[in-house]
Design a protein around this motif. Sequence first.
Motif, mmCIF file in Angstrom:
data_model
loop_
_atom_site.group_PDB
_atom_site.id
_atom_site.type_symbol
_atom_site.label_atom_id
_atom_site.label_comp_id
_atom_site.label_asym_id
_atom_site.label_seq_id
_atom_site.Cartn_x
_atom_site.Cartn_y
_atom_site.Cartn_z
ATOM 1 N N UNK A 245 51.770 47.579 64.092
ATOM 2 C CA UNK A 245 52.947 47.285 63.551
ATOM 3 C C UNK A 245 52.944 45.292 64.151
ATOM 4 N N UNK A 246 52.812 45.261 65.273
ATOM 5 C CA UNK A 246 52.396 43.626 66.013
ATOM 6 C C UNK A 246 51.692 42.533 64.751
ATOM 7 N N UNK A 247 50.231 43.909 64.498
ATOM 8 C CA UNK A 247 49.116 43.323 63.876
ATOM 9 C C UNK A 247 49.187 42.435 61.992
ATOM 10 N N UNK A 248 50.077 43.946 61.671
ATOM 11 C CA UNK A 248 50.287 43.884 60.306
ATOM 12 C C UNK A 248 51.606 42.013 60.481
ATOM 13 N N UNK A 249 52.385 42.828 60.898
ATOM 14 C CA UNK A 249 53.405 41.596 60.810
ATOM 15 C C UNK A 249 53.004 40.080 61.475
ATOM 16 N N UNK A 250 52.123 40.240 62.349
ATOM 17 C CA UNK A 250 51.685 38.457 62.065
ATOM 18 C C UNK A 250 50.765 38.036 61.447
ATOM 19 N N UNK A 251 50.013 39.257 60.448
ATOM 20 C CA UNK A 251 49.202 38.602 59.800
ATOM 21 C C UNK A 251 49.797 37.912 58.219
ATOM 22 N N UNK A 252 51.027 38.738 58.046
ATOM 23 C CA UNK A 252 51.768 38.646 57.039
ATOM 24 C C UNK A 252 52.612 37.477 57.159
ATOM 25 N N UNK A 253 53.354 36.955 58.496
ATOM 26 C CA UNK A 253 53.740 36.691 58.490
ATOM 27 C C UNK A 253 53.144 35.140 58.367
ATOM 28 N N UNK A 254 51.632 34.961 58.984
ATOM 29 C CA UNK A 254 51.152 33.723 58.455
ATOM 30 C C UNK A 254 50.122 33.480 56.949
ATOM 31 N N UNK A 255 50.329 34.878 56.063
ATOM 32 C CA UNK A 255 50.441 34.680 54.981
ATOM 33 C C UNK A 255 51.001 33.737 54.691
ATOM 34 N N UNK A 256 52.519 33.727 54.762
ATOM 35 C CA UNK A 256 53.550 33.641 54.548
ATOM 36 C C UNK A 256 54.046 32.268 54.577
ATOM 37 N N UNK A 257 53.816 31.397 55.560
ATOM 38 C CA UNK A 257 53.864 30.173 56.138
ATOM 39 C C UNK A 257 51.916 29.592 56.010
ATOM 40 N N UNK A 258 51.684 30.408 55.701
ATOM 41 C CA UNK A 258 50.422 29.198 54.961
ATOM 42 C C UNK A 258 50.394 28.748 53.386
ATOM 43 N N UNK A 259 51.385 29.747 52.554
ATOM 44 C CA UNK A 259 51.848 29.724 51.310
ATOM 45 C C UNK A 259 52.275 28.117 50.928
ATOM 46 N N UNK A 260 53.351 27.872 51.522
ATOM 47 C CA UNK A 260 53.840 26.168 51.730
ATOM 48 C C UNK A 260 53.151 25.174 52.296
ATOM 49 N N UNK A 261 52.364 26.295 53.463
ATOM 50 C CA UNK A 261 50.842 24.736 53.450
ATOM 51 C C UNK A 261 50.557 24.501 52.706
ATOM 52 N N UNK A 262 49.570 25.229 51.785
ATOM 53 C CA UNK A 262 48.631 25.142 51.311
ATOM 54 C C UNK A 262 49.015 24.250 49.726
ATOM 55 N N UNK A 263 50.597 24.790 49.879
ATOM 56 C CA UNK A 263 50.847 23.956 48.492
ATOM 57 C C UNK A 263 51.246 21.999 48.637
ATOM 58 N N UNK A 264 51.284 22.425 49.777
ATOM 59 C CA UNK A 264 51.734 20.865 50.401
ATOM 60 C C UNK A 264 50.125 20.847 50.038
ATOM 61 N N UNK A 265 49.152 21.081 50.500
ATOM 62 C CA UNK A 265 48.042 20.028 50.137
ATOM 63 C C UNK A 265 47.391 20.167 49.410
ATOM 64 N N UNK A 266 47.672 21.068 48.042
ATOM 65 C CA UNK A 266 47.147 20.973 46.860
ATOM 66 C C UNK A 266 48.056 19.748 45.559
ATOM 67 N N UNK A 267 49.224 19.829 46.630
ATOM 68 C CA UNK A 267 50.073 19.186 45.967
ATOM 69 C C UNK A 267 50.077 17.786 45.589
ATOM 70 N N UNK A 268 48.722 16.361 46.510
ATOM 71 C CA UNK A 268 48.190 15.567 46.994
ATOM 72 C C UNK A 268 47.413 15.867 45.658
ATOM 73 N N UNK A 269 46.677 16.057 45.633
ATOM 74 C CA UNK A 269 45.914 16.239 44.019
ATOM 75 C C UNK A 269 44.141 16.072 44.427
ATOM 76 N N UNK A 270 44.082 16.010 46.000
ATOM 77 C CA UNK A 270 43.147 15.641 46.418
ATOM 78 C C UNK A 270 41.623 17.082 46.355
#
Length: 314
Positions: free
Chosen positions: A9-34
Amino acid sequence: MDTQKLKGHGAMLCANAMWGLMSPLAKFVMAGGLVSSLVVTDLRVFGAMLLFWIVSFFRKPEHVGHKDLAKLFVASLLAIVFNQGCFIFGVGLTSPADASIITTSMPLWAMVLAAIFLKEPITGKKVLGIAFGAGGALLLIMGSSHSGAAASNPYSLWGDLLVLTAQLSYAFYLVLFKDFVSKYSVFTIMKWMFTYAFICLLPFSYNDLLAAGWESLSWAEIGSLLFIVVGGTFLCYIFVVVGQKYLRPTVAGMYNYVQPVVACIVAICWGMDTFNWVKVLSVLLIFGGVYMVTMSRSRAEMEAHAREAEGARR
């Protein structure tokens, strides 16, 4: 609850929490168009591949037979290539809101596939738990999205189907390789899976990698990319294997609903969204659904209960 299940349970919670954080960070990186979405995916796969190989050099070597290497190739296709590739191409053809809604179907597919291949029972608690979790995720997504981008896109149906294929692919991986992941260490499994994935993805991303504006990236964008590679990929896939070992596929799949919760929290912290009671209700529904699926009986538990009942009758 025993220690192994708590680890899962702890492992899956950590994994999906980081994936949830990754989404806005990936959008932030790709928004620059570089860098494009394909470049981000290739960086994830290549970076994780390097990290898994480096760590494996400091561990006891494990020999992997030819048949198991073939199985790892199939696992790589399901968990990485088809899952990430179909999702990226699908999001490009449909709206982010539609893609987010379709991702809520993954635990349902995991439950159905586990019933077919692992003979896990489909109980009322499982169905109700998935319904609660999906309802909470949909409340979050519909309350935070500004859809409509895909309405005028003639390819949006194909995009939706690709995103659905990504969810099916990952559900197949959780179910079909549940027992296999216990055969080798997580680092042995992942170094081969990411090596296969990198070889498969490179022909599609080669031109984008050459065209990326690496020298113009800001430190914030570089930091975000580092988190995506190290946290959102390397660590997450370690956690997923741990969760896969100790949890039933349906339970592991339910943690998929944690991702929109984390993404919503990040959006509120960044001033991109506002806090309200709908979000509180959504979170309660999601974690209530996870709890109900966790408390539902597995096939082994139902068989043990039947044996006890038969013994009592005698």
